[in-house]
Motif scaffolding. Structure first.
Motif, PDB file in Angstrom:
ATOM      1  N   GLU A 558       4.059   2.434 -10.608  1.00  0.00           N
ATOM      2  CA  GLU A 558       3.981   3.848 -10.274  1.00  0.00           C
ATOM      3  C   GLU A 558       2.414   4.198 -10.081  1.00  0.00           C
ATOM      4  O   GLU A 558       2.092   4.957  -9.162  1.00  0.00           O
ATOM      5  CB  GLU A 558       4.695   4.738 -11.286  1.00  0.00           C
ATOM      6  CG  GLU A 558       4.484   6.149 -10.847  1.00  0.00           C
ATOM      7  CD  GLU A 558       5.376   7.016 -11.965  1.00  0.00           C
ATOM      8  OE1 GLU A 558       5.576   8.434 -11.654  1.00  0.00           O
ATOM      9  OE2 GLU A 558       6.137   6.459 -12.859  1.00  0.00           O
ATOM     10  N   SER A 559       1.648   3.800 -10.961  1.00  0.00           N
ATOM     11  CA  SER A 559       0.080   4.287 -11.039  1.00  0.00           C
ATOM     12  C   SER A 559      -0.614   3.364  -9.838  1.00  0.00           C
ATOM     13  O   SER A 559      -1.494   3.947  -9.265  1.00  0.00           O
ATOM     14  CB  SER A 559      -0.553   3.972 -12.334  1.00  0.00           C
ATOM     15  OG  SER A 559      -0.646   2.467 -12.429  1.00  0.00           O
ATOM     16  N   GLY A 560      -0.064   2.358  -9.374  1.00  0.00           N
ATOM     17  CA  GLY A 560      -0.547   1.566  -8.385  1.00  0.00           C
ATOM     18  C   GLY A 560      -0.440   2.351  -7.027  1.00  0.00           C
ATOM     19  O   GLY A 560      -1.244   2.563  -6.331  1.00  0.00           O
ATOM     20  N   ARG A 561       0.987   2.685  -6.892  1.00  0.00           N
ATOM     21  CA  ARG A 561       1.369   3.295  -5.682  1.00  0.00           C
ATOM     22  C   ARG A 561       0.421   4.728  -5.477  1.00  0.00           C
ATOM     23  O   ARG A 561       0.198   5.214  -4.589  1.00  0.00           O
ATOM     24  CB  ARG A 561       2.834   3.542  -5.554  1.00  0.00           C
ATOM     25  CG  ARG A 561       3.445   2.523  -5.187  1.00  0.00           C
ATOM     26  CD  ARG A 561       5.151   2.622  -4.856  1.00  0.00           C
ATOM     27  NE  ARG A 561       5.693   3.253  -6.038  1.00  0.00           N
ATOM     28  CZ  ARG A 561       6.141   2.512  -6.776  1.00  0.00           C
ATOM     29  NH1 ARG A 561       6.247   1.293  -6.736  1.00  0.00           N
ATOM     30  NH2 ARG A 561       6.953   2.991  -8.133  1.00  0.00           N
ATOM     31  N   ALA A 562       0.581   5.588  -6.768  1.00  0.00           N
ATOM     32  CA  ALA A 562      -0.527   6.613  -6.545  1.00  0.00           C
ATOM     33  C   ALA A 562      -2.055   6.548  -6.357  1.00  0.00           C
ATOM     34  O   ALA A 562      -2.517   7.414  -5.665  1.00  0.00           O
ATOM     35  CB  ALA A 562      -0.181   7.630  -8.057  1.00  0.00           C
TER      36      ALA A 562
END
Length: 598
Positions: A558-562
């Motif tokens: 999730e942090s990567g996609r953000a």
């Protein structure tokens, strides 16, 4: 392999739809009598006084469709051995969803037909048509994530295998023991050739054709032969030796071009890939563009005049089939997905949300190829067959419409799916979305001047090539620290998620980086058995708490996609996405620039 299958099947949807419409137009035209007359033309082989003959429809249904199911057997064998189905955590959810998507539609149908003349048609609404489902996703949900297509394809493979078993067990009549014995002997001969590693295509073709004839004469439906032979075809990952031999042959052709070298290079390159994959590549276009459309043309023609529609509107067969496809499939697949997730029995590919899964469950009610196939086996009365076919058409159309509505609702609520024409060109963020925290996996000093955050995938070959470069960088620059975050590309790398779970299990024992190094050193060997061995060597239980480990990995994703991560490896240097070359010189230059600016 999943992508190739999807492209072929989705691209052929228009051909299949055209064949269906042509059959309906033909059956309702002034020349409608010629439709049945044409498909009942006999055609066969004769050897002296012996004659083997079928009409054209049965040549399509019993002959060409055996090749269709042969292809399903090839696909199932490949996915179990090398693809999506080899990871039991990723297999459990779509498999149980497929099971629920068969049990509930059959129950819905029997609730309306139990004890009546149409009771035998309970198998009609149980099957999902892969080509139409994936084709519809390509049209109405092209921006939906690839994991949804992978999930539905896995579901469809399990669905098809279960449907074939049902056909063999429940729709077989008038068994001939002699023909069954002959079929068993021929199957044993094929397995013996396989065991002896005798690879002569003519021998397999002759024995396979004989097995098909014997099975047809036995009363067992010959589609079972197709999937059995498909499963028996060898599938293997390219070995290092074969890849090296192929590379040397190509290099030899480059240095000395001649016909003999070209033939040898072509042979060795071909042999580096398993015969299973080669057959899939050759047969998929024939199946998608010829066999399945021909089947639709031969079976989809049904009269749609006022009297037929009036009878269908009150027929429990028509209503049962339509309700089974529309309501039964939706409820069964939704329940079959929710239950294993709720009990922690498996994982989903990617980060799918319920809006996407419900849309997929709705469109899975499009039942066509196998449903029409079972109609021919379940009913002998042409009027009842027509009512069942109308139910298939109605249920499939309503399921497609329901799926469209669910996806549209997901788009309107800002979900991951978005229509291409409404979505602006993506501008990826360049800043790290989640600062480095105490839960991160960090290698290097806490007070380092430069922090490199890597979003990686243990099965990604590019990540594997990057690891020694980062190791060398850390050795030469002791004031640099490395943070590793998970970003498994599950549809590309089916073992990546399992590897990430094992690394998190090692992290629980304070041995994440040891496992990290072991996994990248053994990227070609990440089966469950391999992962279990690596865990044992580090005194780690491989999967102690899968839901908690999966949640930890999901936070990284999730942090990567953000932060704009869309592939691996992706690096952030001091919180800014690195966009240079993934070589030691380029990364070192970026690090030194940051050191000087601090």
């Amino acid at each position: 392999m999943l992508r190739a299958f999807f492209r072929t099947e989705a691209g052929s949807t228009s051909v299949l739809l055209g064949a269906t419409l042509l059959a309906l137009v033909w059956a309702n035209s002034p020349w409608s009598a010629t439709y049945e007359a044409f498909w009942h033309i006999p055609m066969g082989l004769s050897f002296g006084d012996a004659v083997f003959s079928l009409d054209l429809r049965h040549w399509v249904n019993d002959g060409l469709m055996a090749l269709f199911f042969f292809l399903i057997g090839l696909e199932a064998s490949y996915e179990v051995r090398l693809g999506q189905l080899q990871d039991r955590r990723l297999l459990a959810v779509p498999a149980l969803a497929a099971f629920g998507g068969m049990i509930v539609p059959a129950a819905v149908y029997l609730a309306l037909n139990a004890g009546g003349p149409g009771a035998g048609g309970w198998g009609v609404p149980i099957a999902t048509d892969t080509a139409f489902v994936l084709g519809l996703l390509a049209v109405v949900g092209a921006r939906c994530p690839e994991p949804l297509r992978a999930f539905l394809l896995t579901l469809a493979i399990v669905d098809d295998v279960l449907a074939i078993i049902i056909i063999a067990v429940f729709y077989t009549r008038d068994l001939s023991v002699i023909a069954l014995v002959v079929a068993a002997v021929l199957l044993a001969a094929i397995m013996t050739l396989r065991w002896l590693r005798i690879w002569r295509a003519p021998a397999y073709i002759v024995l396979g054709f004989g097995l098909w004839v014997a099975t047809l004469e036995s009363g067992v439906h010959p589609t079972l032969v197709g999937i059995a032979l498909g499963v028996l075809v060898f599938v293997y990952a390219p070995s290092e030796y074969k890849l090296l031999a192929a590379g040397e042959a190509v290099q030899g052709l480059t240095s000395d071009p001649n016909a003999r070298a070209a033939r040898e290079a072509a042979r060795k390159v071909r042999m580096a890939v398993s015969v299973n994959e080669r057959l899939q590549l050759q047969l998929q276009p024939w199946s998608a563009y010829v066999i399945v459309p021909l089947f639709a043309l031969a079976n989809a023609g049904v009269r749609l005049d006022a009297e037929t529609l009036r009878q269908a509107a009150t027929s429990p067969v028509t209503i049962g089939v339509a309700a089974g496809l529309l309501l039964g499939k939706f409820a069964g697949i939704s329940l079959g997905t929710w239950l294993p997730l709720r009990l922690g029995w498996g994982l989903l590919p990617g980060n799918l949300v319920w809006g996407q899964l419900l849309g997929g469950a709705a469109v899975s009610g499009i039942g066509f190829t196998v449903s029409l196939f079972i109609v021919d086996l379940a009913f002998t009365d042409p009027d009842v067959q027509a009512q069942a076919k109308i139910g298939i058409l109605a249920g499939s159309l309503l399921s497609a419409l329901t799926g469209w509505i669910v996806f549209r609702l997901a788009w309107d609520r800002g979900g991951v799916c978005a229509p291409p024409e409404a979505e602006p060109e993506e501008e990826l963020p360049v800043l790290l979305a989640e600062p480095v925290g105490p839960d991160d996996h960090v290698r290097g000093p806490a007070d380092a001047k430069v922090t490199i955050v890597e979003y990686g995938d243990f099965e990604c070959p590019y990540c594997g090539r990057l690891e020694p470069i980062l190791d060398e960088l850390l050795r030469k620059h002791p004031d640099v620290r490395l943070v590793f975050r998970h970003f498994p590309l599950r549809t590309l790398h089916p073992r990546a998620m399992a590897a990430a779970l094992v690394s998190e299990a090692a992290a629980g024992k304070g041995r994440f980086w040891e496992m990290h190094d072991v996994l990248f050193a053994n990227q070609r060997f990440l089966t469950d058995a391999d992962l279990g061995r690596y865990a044992a060597e580090l005194d780690v239980e491989p999967f102690p708490d899968v839901p908690a480990q999966a949640a930890r990995i999901a936070r990284d994703e999730e942090s990567g996609r953000a932060g704009g991560v869309r592939g691996t490896p992706t690096l952030f240097v001091n919180g800014v996405r690195y966009q240079g070359g993934l070589d030691l010189v380029s990364i070192t230059r970026a690090v030194e620039e940051q050191e000087q600016s601090v």
